[in-house]
Design a protein around this motif. Structure first.
Motif, PDB file in Angstrom:
ATOM      1  N   CYS A 681       3.558  -4.105   7.204  1.00 27.35           N
ATOM      2  CA  CYS A 681       3.616  -2.736   7.749  1.00 27.35           C
ATOM      3  C   CYS A 681       2.484  -2.387   8.717  1.00 27.35           C
ATOM      4  N   GLY A 682       1.526  -3.259   8.879  1.00 26.07           N
ATOM      5  CA  GLY A 682       0.391  -2.897   9.734  1.00 26.07           C
ATOM      6  C   GLY A 682      -0.704  -2.245   8.907  1.00 26.07           C
ATOM      7  N   MET A 683      -1.899  -2.181   9.489  1.00 26.39           N
ATOM      8  CA  MET A 683      -3.064  -1.774   8.715  1.00 26.39           C
ATOM      9  C   MET A 683      -3.279  -0.260   8.689  1.00 26.39           C
ATOM     10  N   GLU A 684      -2.547   0.494   9.490  1.00 28.48           N
ATOM     11  CA  GLU A 684      -2.966   1.865   9.729  1.00 28.48           C
ATOM     12  C   GLU A 684      -2.442   2.882   8.726  1.00 28.48           C
ATOM     13  N   ARG A 685      -1.138   2.876   8.550  1.00 30.48           N
ATOM     14  CA  ARG A 685      -0.525   4.006   7.857  1.00 30.48           C
ATOM     15  C   ARG A 685      -0.430   3.744   6.363  1.00 30.48           C
ATOM     16  N   LEU A 686      -1.324   4.343   5.609  1.00 27.74           N
ATOM     17  CA  LEU A 686      -1.348   4.057   4.187  1.00 27.74           C
ATOM     18  C   LEU A 686      -0.090   4.551   3.480  1.00 27.74           C
ATOM     19  N   SER A 687       0.465   5.648   3.989  1.00 30.65           N
ATOM     20  CA  SER A 687       1.643   6.187   3.294  1.00 30.65           C
ATOM     21  C   SER A 687       2.815   5.206   3.379  1.00 30.65           C
ATOM     22  N   LEU A 688       2.864   4.446   4.484  1.00 30.67           N
ATOM     23  CA  LEU A 688       3.913   3.431   4.615  1.00 30.67           C
ATOM     24  C   LEU A 688       3.768   2.370   3.521  1.00 30.67           C
ATOM     25  N   ILE A 689       2.528   1.894   3.347  1.00 27.20           N
ATOM     26  CA  ILE A 689       2.258   0.859   2.347  1.00 27.20           C
ATOM     27  C   ILE A 689       2.643   1.377   0.963  1.00 27.20           C
ATOM     28  N   TYR A 690       2.218   2.600   0.735  1.00 29.70           N
ATOM     29  CA  TYR A 690       2.451   3.223  -0.563  1.00 29.70           C
ATOM     30  C   TYR A 690       3.939   3.232  -0.897  1.00 29.70           C
ATOM     31  N   SER A 691       4.752   3.649   0.076  1.00 29.01           N
ATOM     32  CA  SER A 691       6.182   3.700  -0.243  1.00 29.01           C
ATOM     33  C   SER A 691       6.803   2.300  -0.209  1.00 29.01           C
ATOM     34  N   TYR A 692       6.279   1.426   0.660  1.00 31.19           N
ATOM     35  CA  TYR A 692       6.801   0.057   0.697  1.00 31.19           C
ATOM     36  C   TYR A 692       6.651  -0.601  -0.672  1.00 31.19           C
ATOM     37  N   LEU A 693       5.557  -0.286  -1.343  1.00 34.35           N
ATOM     38  CA  LEU A 693       5.295  -0.890  -2.653  1.00 34.35           C
ATOM     39  C   LEU A 693       5.894  -0.048  -3.793  1.00 34.35           C
ATOM     40  N   ASN A 694       6.842   0.793  -3.438  1.00 35.52           N
ATOM     41  CA  ASN A 694       7.511   1.641  -4.430  1.00 35.52           C
ATOM     42  C   ASN A 694       6.532   2.426  -5.301  1.00 35.52           C
ATOM     43  N   GLN A 695       5.480   2.872  -4.702  1.00 38.54           N
ATOM     44  CA  GLN A 695       4.485   3.708  -5.375  1.00 38.54           C
ATOM     45  C   GLN A 695       3.900   3.060  -6.621  1.00 38.54           C
ATOM     46  N   GLU A 696       3.916   1.729  -6.603  1.00 43.33           N
ATOM     47  CA  GLU A 696       3.424   1.008  -7.773  1.00 43.33           C
ATOM     48  C   GLU A 696       1.902   1.101  -7.887  1.00 43.33           C
ATOM     49  N   PHE A 697       1.234   1.146  -6.721  1.00 45.51           N
ATOM     50  CA  PHE A 697      -0.223   1.157  -6.734  1.00 45.51           C
ATOM     51  C   PHE A 697      -0.763   2.480  -6.179  1.00 45.51           C
ATOM     52  N   SER A 698      -1.956   2.810  -6.634  1.00 44.94           N
ATOM     53  CA  SER A 698      -2.536   4.078  -6.170  1.00 44.94           C
ATOM     54  C   SER A 698      -3.100   3.917  -4.758  1.00 44.94           C
ATOM     55  N   TYR A 699      -3.312   5.050  -4.104  1.00 42.20           N
ATOM     56  CA  TYR A 699      -3.944   5.023  -2.784  1.00 42.20           C
ATOM     57  C   TYR A 699      -5.334   4.388  -2.861  1.00 42.20           C
ATOM     58  N   GLU A 700      -6.028   4.641  -3.977  1.00 39.86           N
ATOM     59  CA  GLU A 700      -7.373   4.075  -4.118  1.00 39.86           C
ATOM     60  C   GLU A 700      -7.311   2.555  -4.037  1.00 39.86           C
ATOM     61  N   ASP A 701      -6.337   1.984  -4.787  1.00 40.64           N
ATOM     62  CA  ASP A 701      -6.191   0.523  -4.764  1.00 40.64           C
ATOM     63  C   ASP A 701      -5.900   0.030  -3.351  1.00 40.64           C
ATOM     64  N   ILE A 702      -4.965   0.718  -2.680  1.00 43.39           N
ATOM     65  CA  ILE A 702      -4.553   0.279  -1.346  1.00 43.39           C
ATOM     66  C   ILE A 702      -5.744   0.310  -0.386  1.00 43.39           C
ATOM     67  N   ARG A 703      -6.501   1.394  -0.461  1.00 41.21           N
ATOM     68  CA  ARG A 703      -7.675   1.509   0.405  1.00 41.21           C
ATOM     69  C   ARG A 703      -8.670   0.389   0.151  1.00 41.21           C
ATOM     70  N   LEU A 704      -8.893   0.147  -1.127  1.00 39.57           N
ATOM     71  CA  LEU A 704      -9.881  -0.849  -1.504  1.00 39.57           C
ATOM     72  C   LEU A 704      -9.478  -2.229  -0.960  1.00 39.57           C
ATOM     73  N   VAL A 705      -8.208  -2.563  -1.100  1.00 39.06           N
ATOM     74  CA  VAL A 705      -7.747  -3.863  -0.615  1.00 39.06           C
ATOM     75  C   VAL A 705      -7.944  -3.946   0.896  1.00 39.06           C
ATOM     76  N   ARG A 706      -7.661  -2.840   1.570  1.00 40.95           N
ATOM     77  CA  ARG A 706      -7.834  -2.877   3.019  1.00 40.95           C
ATOM     78  C   ARG A 706      -9.295  -3.176   3.380  1.00 40.95           C
ATOM     79  N   ILE A 707     -10.196  -2.584   2.604  1.00 40.72           N
ATOM     80  CA  ILE A 707     -11.612  -2.837   2.874  1.00 40.72           C
ATOM     81  C   ILE A 707     -11.943  -4.317   2.676  1.00 40.72           C
ATOM     82  N   PHE A 708     -11.425  -4.889   1.591  1.00 40.98           N
ATOM     83  CA  PHE A 708     -11.667  -6.315   1.363  1.00 40.98           C
ATOM     84  C   PHE A 708     -11.087  -7.156   2.494  1.00 40.98           C
ATOM     85  N   MET A 709      -9.903  -6.761   2.955  1.00 45.36           N
ATOM     86  CA  MET A 709      -9.294  -7.530   4.044  1.00 45.36           C
ATOM     87  C   MET A 709     -10.165  -7.453   5.288  1.00 45.36           C
ATOM     88  N   LYS A 710     -10.704  -6.267   5.536  1.00 46.69           N
ATOM     89  CA  LYS A 710     -11.576  -6.115   6.702  1.00 46.69           C
ATOM     90  C   LYS A 710     -12.805  -6.990   6.583  1.00 46.69           C
TER      91      LYS A 710
END
Ligand code: ADP
Ligand code: MG
Ligand code: ZN
Length: 716
Positions: A681-710
């Motif tokens: 989905c690309g790195m920018e839109r967190l809401s896209l990731i959130y819904s892509y993952l069927n809301q399985e993970f929290s925004y906090e988790d998603i953000r944190l992973v993005r930081i690790f990826m960076k």
């Protein structure tokens, strides 16, 4: 409409013309609005936007402001977004999608966006109800702020012939007004011009003498309140800011010579109330929408009255009393002359000289300043005194001026009308350089009871009475009018106001609007700052100073009382009501603060007091990360949400600081799933990731992973 006003914005009454303008817009007619800064133009399209069923498109040149404006609307529960160059492509797609779903009522864009083919196509699919062109003077070359990009707006009427347009500006001469209407092709627009009077601004001119001491005295009375100090040159801003710092104040400077980053930073620190004083050249201001600026000081008089009125317009947008202080010395004229003399086009040169003369006349008048300004802008001020300028606030005492007027007028007459104020005064006082052939005059040194400054005041009064005429041109010579000559011949009775005593004026004007509890106000301010920092928005997005003062005056006990406070709409009542009510309750019930709150409060106050720039919140977070403290505990310690803490970590990483966050690693399975989603989905839109993952993970988790990826630490 009043219901909407209270529900969303928390205001009880419309300001002058707002209701009429909104009605006109709702009847689908084109509208032109000329209203001073702080008059409340935004509501004129925001309320229609809420009533109309489609989208309201707002075109504004102030990219830096869009985010604040949109945050402000969102904090009032109004679905708004902005699209400009600071936004990534996926985010734009997301916003456009939500617009097509009808989820957004107001969209802010910059003018260049309109000519983009893609964006045009998109607009054609949108149910558009209204187009608002803010800062509309930018379209006119005759205005003071022409923006070539605004020329893109010439075609909107052609593309959207059935959509009403509202054009708004705070500065437009008749010529500019015509120009705006023509360029935008407005169809028989209804024109609304509101008074330019800003009743809450005190207009004060002071003599430029010991001005730094006077500035210190003034800002000491405005402890911690926002102040803008305008200086003539870049160098002067730096010197002034440093001197203020030496005197224990929190001040920053701002001018066009700073790089983008520092300019942005300084502006931001001021907006967010981290520092309360900004010392600037006139490069500062466009794009500042801070509602609680309590004082604007000009160390040198500006080159036009138009410019001056716009610069002081940045004070008191919240409607509370604010002071505009200008230090005047005719000596400063040469600073302006230096630039005007360099102009090559004779016509513009003359034009600028005339404008400068207006400014000088304004500074020297002994008549009501407000009356002078309004008259200049073509408006009649109906009252006898305004109670808000140094002239009207002064206790007027008169003295028998027959003799001194006689001396002054004779001196001008006998020297043939070839000399200016200073020379005439020199002769009368018998000091300074006097021409050889004047030295034997009986008038030399004849004045004993008046000082240099007092004589200047008396001469100004005589100019006001039209006994003396000031001649434009390089030397500003004085000559007598018929009225003056007549006075010399007939020596009638004459009383003039006693020369100005300015310190008295400062004392008088510094009265509060109403008698709110200042200690409580301070506490509410600290709470507001904490909330604003947590949400990373400027304080005024939470509440204006006016609202806090009203709370500190009315002491609301429950949510119902609280909803009555100006600026408290439905959403703010729900989100912030209890937080503020608690502080008020604890304060009213006495000194039984929780120990924790107390230390917190003391800590914040101490930080505010120290001269050193305090640690930024993310820097505190970094220190705690270094100690391997878990995120939830860091959040608790700083009274922030976990989300904010993760944001901080992102900032640390962006600043390329060394940081070891390995102890925060999510589990391998979690990490891989989220990482995969980012890759799709690309790195920018967190809401896209959130819904892509069927809301399985929290925004906090998603953000944190993005930081690790960076960080490139993708191997787990
Ligand atoms: P402008 O764009 O004309 O400079 P704004 O629209 O930014 O002014 O409004 C200036 C301030 O006045 C804002 O803080 C706004 O919330 C406030 N305001 C606007 N209308 C009203 C009203 N009817 N009652 C109280 N405050 C208002
Ligand atoms: Mg505005
Ligand atoms: Zn006045």
């Amino acid at each position: 409409m009043k219901k909407i006003l209270k529900h969303y914005f928390g205001y009880d009454e419309f300001r002058p013309l707002q209701a009429e303008i909104i009605e006109n817009v709702l009847s689908k007619k084109d509208t032109f609005v000329l209203m001073p800064t702080g008059g409340g133009k935004s509501l004129c399209y925001q309320i229609p936007a809420l009533k109309l069923d489609g989208l309201t498109l707002v075109i504004s040149p102030l990219i830096a402001l869009m985010k604040d404006q949109v945050d402000n609307l969102k904090s009032n529960g109004i679905p708004a977004e902005f699209i400009n160059s600071s936004i990534s492509y996926p985010e734009i797609i997301d916003i456009q999608f939500r617009i097509l779903q009808g989820e957004i009522k107001i969209l802010y864009i910059a003018p260049e966006r309109l000519v983009q083919e893609n964006f045009r196509k998109f607009l054609n699919e949108v149910n558009l109800s209204l187009i608002a062109v803010d800062e509309a003077h930018c379209i006119s070359e005759w205005g003071h702020n022409f923006r070539p990009n605004y020329r893109n707006l010439e075609t909107i009427k052609k593309y959207f012939p059935n959509i009403p347009i509202i054009a708004l500006t705070a500065t437009a001469t008749n010529k500019v007004k015509e120009d705006i209407i023509n360029q935008l092709n407005l169809e028989c627009p209804k024109i609304f011009v509101s008074s330019f009077n800003r009743e809450n601004l005190n207009l004060i001119v002071m003599k430029k003498k010991n001005s730094f001491d006077k500035i210190l005295e003034l800002i000491n009375k405005y402890k911690n309140k926002s102040v803008i100090i305008y200086c003539f040159s870049r160098k002067e801003t730096e010197i002034m800011a440093n001197k203020l710092k030496e005197n224990g104040h929190k001040a920053l400077f701002y001018h066009a010579g700073l790089n983008d980053k520092s300019r942005k930073l300084n502006q931001e620190l001021f907006l967010k109330d981290e520092v309360n004083i900004i010392v600037a050249t006139i490069a500062f201001g466009m794009g500042i929408d801070k509602s609680n600026v309590r004082m604007v000081i000009h160390c040198t008089f500006p080159k036009t009255l138009e410019g001056y009125y716009q610069e002081i317009g940045r004070a008191g947008r919240d409607g509370l009393k604010s002071d505009c202080i200008m230090f005047y010395s005719i000596g400063d004229k040469r600073k302006h002359d230096f630039f005007i003399d360099k102009m090559e086009d004779e016509k513009s040169k003359k034009h600028m000289q005339e404008k400068l003369q207006v400014m000088i006349d304004y500074s020297e008048t002994r008549d009501c300043r407000r009356k002078y300004i309004l008259k200049y802008f073509g408006e009649e001020y109906p009252k006898e005194t305004c109670k808000g300028c140094d002239i009207c606030l002064e206790e007027k005492e008169f003295f028998d001026a027959k003799e001194i007027a006689n001396h002054i007028l004779s001196c001008i007459k006998l020297t043939g009308g070839f000399f200016g104020t200073n020379y005439i005064i020199n002769v009368l006082l018998g000091k300074g350089q006097i021409k050889e052939w004047h030295k034997k005059f009986y008038l030399v040194g004849i004045v004993k009871d008046f000082s240099d400054d007092e004589l200047k005041d008396i001469i100004s009064s005589l100019i006001n009475l039209e006994f003396i005429k000031k001649n434009n041109g390089q030397y500003l010579t004085l000559s007598l009018t018929f009225k003056g000559l007549d006075f010399l011949d007939n020596s009638i009775k004459l009383e003039l106001p006693k020369p100005q005593k300015e310190i008295k004026v400062i004392r008088k004007k510094l009265e509060k609007d109403f008698d709110y509890d200042e200690k409580l106000f301070e506490r509410l301010r600290i709470l507001r700052k904490k909330i604003a920092d947590e949400r990373e928005v400027p304080s005024f997005v939470i509440f204006s100073d006016a609202s806090l003062q009203e709370m500190a005056f009315c002491l609301p006990k429950n949510k119902y009382d609280f909803s009555e406070i100006t600026g408290v709409g439905k959403q703010k009542l729900e989100i912030f009501g209890n937080l503020f009510l608690n502080v008020i309750r604890e304060y009213v019930e006495g000194d039984n603060y929780l120990e924790d709150d107390k230390t917190n409060l003391i800590k914040i106050i101490e930080i505010e007091k120290t001269e050193k720039p305090k640690l930024k919140n993310w820097e505190i977070t970094k220190k705690m990360i270094d100690k391997k403290i878990p995120i939830n505990e860091i959040a608790k310690k700083q009274s922030f949400t976990e989300d904010t803490i993760i944001n901080h970590i992102g900032k640390v990483v962006d600043n390329e600081e060394n940081i070891d966050i390995n102890y925060l690693k999510p589990s391998k399975e979690k990490f891989e799933k989220i990482k995969h989603a980012f890759e799709i989905c690309g790195m920018e839109r967190l809401s896209l990731i959130y819904s892509y993952l069927n809301q399985e993970f929290s925004y906090e988790d998603i953000r944190l992973v993005r930081i690790f990826m960076k960080l490139g630490k993708t191997k787990i």
